[in-house]
Design a protein around this motif. Structure first.
Motif, short mmCIF file in Angstrom:
data_model
loop_
_atom_site.label_atom_id
_atom_site.label_comp_id
_atom_site.label_asym_id
_atom_site.label_seq_id
_atom_site.Cartn_x
_atom_site.Cartn_y
_atom_site.Cartn_z
N LEU A 230 0.84 -1.20 0.00
CA LEU A 230 0.00 0.00 0.00
C LEU A 230 0.87 1.25 0.00
N VAL A 231 0.61 2.15 -0.95
CA VAL A 231 1.28 3.45 -0.99
C VAL A 231 0.19 4.50 -1.28
N VAL A 232 0.01 5.44 -0.37
CA VAL A 232 -1.01 6.48 -0.53
C VAL A 232 -0.39 7.83 -0.20
N GLU A 233 -0.57 8.78 -1.10
CA GLU A 233 -0.07 10.14 -0.87
C GLU A 233 -1.18 11.00 -0.28
N LEU A 234 -0.85 11.75 0.77
CA LEU A 234 -1.83 12.57 1.46
C LEU A 234 -1.45 14.04 1.43
N GLY A 264 2.46 0.41 3.69
CA GLY A 264 2.19 -0.78 4.49
C GLY A 264 1.85 -1.95 3.60
N SER A 265 1.50 -3.05 4.23
CA SER A 265 1.12 -4.25 3.51
C SER A 265 -0.32 -4.58 3.86
N ILE A 266 -1.16 -4.83 2.84
CA ILE A 266 -2.57 -5.12 3.09
C ILE A 266 -2.94 -6.44 2.44
N SER A 267 -4.03 -7.05 2.93
CA SER A 267 -4.52 -8.30 2.37
C SER A 267 -5.77 -8.03 1.53
N PRO A 290 -1.98 -0.46 -4.16
CA PRO A 290 -1.85 -1.36 -5.30
C PRO A 290 -2.82 -0.99 -6.42
N VAL A 291 -2.57 -1.52 -7.59
CA VAL A 291 -3.44 -1.21 -8.74
C VAL A 291 -4.84 -1.79 -8.52
#
Length: 316
Positions: A230-234, A264-267, A290-291
């Motif tokens: 997970l990569v999210v820009e805020l 982070g890492s998500i499921s 993720p895409v």
């Protein structure tokens, strides 16, 4: 050990062993025979059904009793139990919903007058919010009983009949899940309980023994099958929203101007929750990875656009 604590532990002990001798109890609790006899007399007065048996193999026995749960608690323990029960009221679905209401009522009614007054005084001063409890799962009790009975089931899952054997139940992101062995796929799979519309006992004679299977072990296996980075820009506003509305599950780095990046890492089971979460943050959150999450967000935004576009045309 105080007398009150000893009586409580003695009650639990004799209910577990059912049959016992005074000398054994005296040794177990490190007190005299006379003390144990007085304690047993008090427990009998309090309603514990004891009978004595004479002879070389005699002693005492506890009659089978379904309601032998009257345990003494400290004030702090009572508060803890009451508010733990209270926290469940926000769940839309529970395995034993009607029983829950009965339990909390009985628990409250059996408090002494002073304790009731204290509970009444503070129960409106504390509450528990269970966020995103948005999906009703009416078949939780049936699934739970199958778990306890180690029974295989047939279910209608999104309209398709499947045969499963449940391992347990857990709630996450507003939904109940039932990790189960799937007889079709020959492996453990994760089933969303709100997607199960029908349920019944299976006639299979090849059920497997899952009584000793640890639920958390299966959850870890299933949730780690499809991990996404997970990569999210805020924006600075997004950083404040994230910090104020969500427990910090994922690592966030913030630069000198207040902009942040979540990593982070998500499921797979987190995708639906995060889709709704980042949509409500609007332009203050941009999902880079993720895409799969980006695709879900785009799809939901297009659905909303179509919905409101149709409403707009009707108003013209």
């Amino acid at each position: 050990m105080s007398k009150a604590i000893r009586l409580n532990e003695l009650r639990l002990y004799i209910n577990r062993v059912k049959k016992f001798k005074v000398d054994d109890l005296a040794k177990e609790f490190n007190v005299s025979r006379r003390t144990i006899l007085r304690d047993l007399e008090e427990l009998s007065i309090l309603g514990v059904p004891l009978i004595s048996e004479v002879g070389a193999n005699g002693g005492y026995q506890v009659l089978e009793e379904k309601n032998l749960l009257a345990v003494s608690f400290t004030k702090e323990e009572t508060f803890s139990i009451f508010f733990a029960l209270l926290s469940l009221k926000h769940f839309i679905s529970l395995p034993f919903e009607s029983e829950y209401n009965s339990i909390i009522k009985k628990f409250y009614l059996n408090l002494n007058g002073k304790m009731k007054d204290e509970i009444d005084l503070i129960k409106n001063k504390i509450d528990f919010k269970i966020d995103n409890q948005s999906k009703e799962s009416p078949l939780l009790k049936d699934l739970f009983m199958a778990v306890i009975g180690n029974e295989p089931l047939w279910i209608s899952y999104l309209g398709v009949k499947r045969e499963i054997q449940p391992v347990g139940l857990f709630s996450q992101y507003g939904r109940w899940y039932c990790p189960s062995y799937c007889y079709l796929r020959k492996e453990f799979r994760l089933f969303r309980c709100d997607r199960i519309s029908e349920i019944g006992l299976s006639a299979r004679n090849d059920k497997i023994n899952l009584k000793d299977t640890n639920l958390n072990d299966i959850i870890n296996i299933l949730t780690q099958k499809k991990d996404y980075e997970l990569v999210v820009e805020l924006t600075p506003e997004g950083v404040e929203k994230y910090k104020s509305n969500v427990s910090l599950y994922y690592q966030i780095s913030i630069d000198s101007k207040g902009y942040g990046v979540i990593k982070g890492s998500i499921s797979e089971i987190e995708l639906d929750f995060l889709t709704d979460y980042f949509i409500q943050m609007g332009k203050h959150a941009k999902v880079v990875e993720p895409v799969e999450l980006r695709a879900k967000i785009k799809k939901k935004i297009l659905e909303l656009n179509d919905l409101y576009h149709d409403l707009y045309k009707k108003l013209l």
